[in-house]
Write a protein that holds these residues in place. Structure first.
Motif, PDB file in Angstrom:
ATOM      1  N   MET A   1      60.254   9.149  27.633  1.00  0.00           N
ATOM      2  CA  MET A   1      60.718   7.909  27.013  1.00  0.00           C
ATOM      3  C   MET A   1      59.566   6.935  26.786  1.00  0.00           C
ATOM      4  O   MET A   1      59.774   5.830  26.288  1.00  0.00           O
ATOM      5  N   ASP A   2      58.349   7.338  27.123  1.00  0.00           N
ATOM      6  CA  ASP A   2      57.187   6.473  26.933  1.00  0.00           C
ATOM      7  C   ASP A   2      56.863   6.338  25.446  1.00  0.00           C
ATOM      8  O   ASP A   2      56.861   7.330  24.698  1.00  0.00           O
ATOM      9  N   VAL A   3      56.576   5.127  25.024  1.00  0.00           N
ATOM     10  CA  VAL A   3      56.202   4.875  23.638  1.00  0.00           C
ATOM     11  C   VAL A   3      54.900   4.097  23.597  1.00  0.00           C
ATOM     12  O   VAL A   3      54.475   3.502  24.593  1.00  0.00           O
ATOM     13  N   VAL A   4      54.269   4.112  22.437  1.00  0.00           N
ATOM     14  CA  VAL A   4      53.073   3.298  22.215  1.00  0.00           C
ATOM     15  C   VAL A   4      53.249   2.528  20.913  1.00  0.00           C
ATOM     16  O   VAL A   4      53.941   2.971  19.993  1.00  0.00           O
ATOM     17  N   ASN A   5      52.604   1.386  20.851  1.00  0.00           N
ATOM     18  CA  ASN A   5      52.596   0.573  19.640  1.00  0.00           C
ATOM     19  C   ASN A   5      51.455   1.073  18.763  1.00  0.00           C
ATOM     20  O   ASN A   5      50.284   0.962  19.114  1.00  0.00           O
ATOM     21  N   ILE A   6      51.801   1.661  17.618  1.00  0.00           N
ATOM     22  CA  ILE A   6      50.758   2.265  16.775  1.00  0.00           C
ATOM     23  C   ILE A   6      50.267   1.313  15.689  1.00  0.00           C
ATOM     24  O   ILE A   6      49.329   1.641  14.956  1.00  0.00           O
ATOM     25  N   GLY A   7      50.881   0.148  15.563  1.00  0.00           N
ATOM     26  CA  GLY A   7      50.449  -0.803  14.534  1.00  0.00           C
ATOM     27  C   GLY A   7      51.575  -1.750  14.172  1.00  0.00           C
ATOM     28  O   GLY A   7      52.621  -1.770  14.814  1.00  0.00           O
ATOM     29  N   GLU A   8      51.364  -2.517  13.137  1.00  0.00           N
ATOM     30  CA  GLU A   8      52.357  -3.490  12.719  1.00  0.00           C
ATOM     31  C   GLU A   8      52.927  -3.149  11.354  1.00  0.00           C
ATOM     32  O   GLU A   8      52.262  -2.533  10.516  1.00  0.00           O
ATOM     33  N   THR A   9      54.169  -3.569  11.140  1.00  0.00           N
ATOM     34  CA  THR A   9      54.788  -3.425   9.825  1.00  0.00           C
ATOM     35  C   THR A   9      54.153  -4.413   8.858  1.00  0.00           C
ATOM     36  O   THR A   9      53.381  -5.299   9.251  1.00  0.00           O
ATOM     37  N   GLU A  10      54.525  -4.298   7.603  1.00  0.00           N
ATOM     38  CA  GLU A  10      53.971  -5.190   6.581  1.00  0.00           C
ATOM     39  C   GLU A  10      54.358  -6.645   6.818  1.00  0.00           C
ATOM     40  O   GLU A  10      53.678  -7.554   6.319  1.00  0.00           O
ATOM     41  N   ASP A  11      55.433  -6.872   7.612  1.00  0.00           N
ATOM     42  CA  ASP A  11      55.810  -8.252   7.928  1.00  0.00           C
ATOM     43  C   ASP A  11      55.474  -8.620   9.378  1.00  0.00           C
ATOM     44  O   ASP A  11      56.022  -9.570   9.937  1.00  0.00           O
ATOM     45  N   GLY A  12      54.574  -7.848  10.000  1.00  0.00           N
ATOM     46  CA  GLY A  12      54.002  -8.245  11.281  1.00  0.00           C
ATOM     47  C   GLY A  12      54.746  -7.829  12.534  1.00  0.00           C
ATOM     48  O   GLY A  12      54.449  -8.332  13.618  1.00  0.00           O
TER      49      GLY A  12
END
Length: 433
Positions: free
Chosen positions: A133-144
């Motif tokens: 269930m571990d996740v990572v933040n890979i970046g931001e959407t076009e609206d941040g």
């Protein structure tokens, strides 16, 4: 449940105030064309000119993460195995990971067990299953906004996305259930699913492509496989898509899937009886696109039933009775099998609270069906229009009451299979074990 015997007897007598009608088995005839040889169709596409660069990019020792969702998709294990074999031929290191948001109790063991019941096992596939269930933040959407995906998948050299493309149960848009949603909700696990659902289903048609584009930009998506099924739960379409084709081609596959979707060929009825619901049948236990009962105002269906009885759960749903709230009556048997915490985790993530509300609980199947007839308004209770289905995935053969027989005879898509017979209940008032 009501414990006082006199009160229970009164309730049962009210539920059985009107006699149940005789039922007739009929066959609904839909387009049954489907793919006979899954492996050959996939192999032809894997080794096409279009896919040459993508397949060649799998180098010796590369790790390749392959998605598997929580739905009961026909031929899913065989489709995944074909992908595994492709990766092994290229000397890559494939692994499968559950991509199902908060389903399976939102825990490692529950999710791995769920896909195992679909035949997606290490023994069958010949590769590892990595459930986390571990996740990572890979970046931001076009609206941040942050974009989360499964940690194991994010760390792989490549990701291959597989999912069935079909109408969603709670909203409408160019991307409903499919590859884009699998990346956003499935690969995002509980955290990613919650992030996307945060603004509600009124915004889902906008959020799915926004988060999907972010994943395509920031994650190593190699290709995807879009699956379409016909009305008989058979694979009728397989499309291997490169990442840049997801946004371009998935909407057309969605429209094709809607054309092949099964339905109940009696649009106006008094009572719909659903034998079983479950997460392996639909994300909402019973598909609102079939029942006409949607948990949000953003969907629409083809059936208008005044009352719906939900009788039981599938074994595969492991007590998750999500969707029971779309029924009007259910049974003590279903309640006894329910794991409310598992259902509530799903609801707290998706924010679809109406799907979790418990309908009136009757002691058995007989009372549930009778209560539906009793509480219908402005109907001919001596001749109620009733349809009974096993579940919303299997609509080939269904049962209809005698009041629908003339409608059935006039419809060239319906074949009458039996004479009228009364439903047979056991000594406990139930239709089946």
């Amino acid at each position: 449940m009501i414990k006082d015997k006199d009160t229970m007897a009164t309730m049962s007598s009210l539920c059985n105030k009107f006699p149940l009608p005789r039922m007739i088995r009929v066959r609904q005839v839909f387009d049954g064309s489907h793919i006979e040889n899954i492996e050959d169709v996939l192999s032809e596409q894997f080794y096409s000119e279009k896919m040459s660069a993508a397949v060649s990019s799998i180098k010796k020792g590369n790790t390749v993460a392959i998605t598997c969702g929580s739905r009961g998709i026909s031929n899913m294990a065989a489709i995944i195995k074909s992908v595994v074999q492709l990766v092994l031929e290229k000397e890559g290191v494939p692994f499968v990971f559950p991509a199902m948001g908060s389903h399976g109790g939102a825990n490692n063991l529950g999710q791995s067990e769920l896909i195992g019941e679909y035949g997606v096992t290490e023994e069958f596939l010949g590769c590892e299953v990595r459930s986390s269930m571990d996740v990572v933040n890979i970046g931001e959407t076009e609206d941040g906004r942050p974009t989360f995906i499964d940690k194991n998948a994010a760390e792989a050299d490549h990701i291959i996305v597989i999912n069935r493309i079909k109408a969603h149960t709670a909203f409408r848009g160019p991307f409903e259930s499919g590859l884009m949603k699998m990346m956003v909700i499935g690969m995002g696990k509980q955290v990613g699913a919650e992030t996307c659902h945060d603004l509600g289903f009124g915004e889902m048609a906008v959020n799915i492509p926004i988060f999907g584009r972010s994943i395509l930009k920031h994650a190593p998506i190699l290709f995807g496989i879009g699956i379409v099924e016909n009305a008989y739960d058979e694979t009728c379409g397989l499309e291997v898509l490169l990442p840049h084709e997801f946004e371009e081609k998935e909407p057309a596959l969605l429209e094709y899937s809607k054309e092949r979707l099964g339905r109940i060929l009696f649009p106006e009825i008094d009572v719909l009886v659903v034998d079983r619901i479950g997460k392996n049948i639909s994300g909402d236990g019973m598909d609102p696109n079939i029942t006409g009962r949607f948990p949000t105002p953003y969907g629409s269906g083809m059936l208008n039933a005044q009352r719906v009885a939900v009788l039981d759960l599938t074994e595969e749903t492991h007590g998750n009775c999500f969707g029971v709230g779309m029924g009007d009556f259910t049974t003590q048997r279903l309640l006894d099998k329910s794991n409310l915490e598992v259902m509530y985790i799903n609801a707290l993530t998706s924010t679809l609270l109406p799907a979790t509300k418990m309908p009136m609980v009757t002691k058995n199947h007989n009372d549930a069906i009778g209560a539906c007839i009793k509480t219908c308004n402005k109907i001919d209770r001596a001749h109620p229009r009733i349809v009974r289905i096993s579940d919303t995935l299997h609509l080939g053969e269904i049962l209809i009451s005698e009041a629908l027989l003339e409608d059935a005879r006039k419809n060239p898509q319906i074949e009458i299979l039996s004479d009228p017979e009364y439903m047979v209940f056991d000594e406990d008032g139930n239709l089946f074990p």
